[in-house]
Scaffold this active site. Structure first.
Site, PDB file in Angstrom:
ATOM      1  N   ARG A  95      37.427   1.846 -33.325  1.00  0.00           N
ATOM      2  CA  ARG A  95      36.815   3.040 -32.754  1.00  0.00           C
ATOM      3  C   ARG A  95      35.572   3.491 -33.512  1.00  0.00           C
ATOM      4  NH1 ARG A  95      42.515   5.891 -33.205  1.00  0.00           N
ATOM      5  NH2 ARG A  95      42.188   4.775 -35.146  1.00  0.00           N
ATOM      6  N   SER A 133      46.697   8.329 -31.589  1.00  0.00           N
ATOM      7  CA  SER A 133      48.005   8.917 -31.271  1.00  0.00           C
ATOM      8  C   SER A 133      48.283  10.085 -32.207  1.00  0.00           C
ATOM      9  CB  SER A 133      49.109   7.869 -31.427  1.00  0.00           C
ATOM     10  OG  SER A 133      48.860   6.775 -30.579  1.00  0.00           O
TER      11      SER A 133
END
Ligand code: PNS
Length: 165
Positions: A95, A133
């Site tokens: 990311r 998450s």
């Protein structure tokens, strides 16, 4: 021609829209994509047990309707699991720069364990580049709206978890 089997391993606690983005991209490239969820991750504070994580991930993947993608779980070393299923590629989402060191260490270690298995880093759509998450759980359990960040199915299970608390 040789069929390429890839694994996209992770904790998926729970699966986010960033994961879904990588699943779609990887399923376009590889003949088969297996998503093995690690049963125990000692370095993480896990909310959903392995049965729950597999169930949620499976429901999300089923909804995507990608015929070459399956969900599984594994114990122990990822490389051993890759051998078991005949995978030659490990897919990991990358990311931001903050992911890089950990991902590089893991890729080098997995290469050391088996030089024939290649790690492929895939970048998600930019709008998911900050998503994890852990941050989803943080926002959710502090009363924030995470509907933009997780698939509907995952949100349903998060709400159930909060009701039981
Ligand atoms: O989603 P995550 O938590 O970033 O996934 C991490 C995961 C499950 C891929 C990693 O912890 C792993 O591969 N665990 C299995 C044990 C193992 O093989 N570790 C060595 C990797 S260098």
């Amino acid at each position: 021609m040789k069929k390429i089997i890839a694994v996209y391993p992770g904790t998926f606690d729970p699966i986010t829209k960033g994961h879904v983005d990588i699943i779609k991209r990887a399923s376009n490239i590889f003949d088969r994509l297996i998503i093995p969820l690690v049963t125990v991750n000692v370095s993480k504070n896990i909310l959903f047990n392995i049965k729950e994580r597999v169930k949620v991930t499976r429901e999300v993947v089923d909804e995507l309707g990608l015929s070459n993608v399956t969900v599984d779980n594994f114990n122990g070393l990822l490389i051993d699991y890759a051998h078991k299923v005949g995978a030659t590629v490990i897919v990991r989402g990358l990311r931001a720069v903050s992911d890089f060191e950990y991902e590089l260490q893991m890729a080098f270690m997995n290469r050391n364990l088996d030089p024939n298995i290649e790690t492929v880093s895939m970048m998600p759509y930019i709008k998911y580049s900050f998503l994890s998450s852990s941050i989803v759980k943080e926002i959710f359990f502090n009363g924030g709206d995470v509907s933009k960040f997780v698939p509907k199915v995952a949100l349903k299970y998060l709400l159930q978890k909060r009701e039981k608390r």
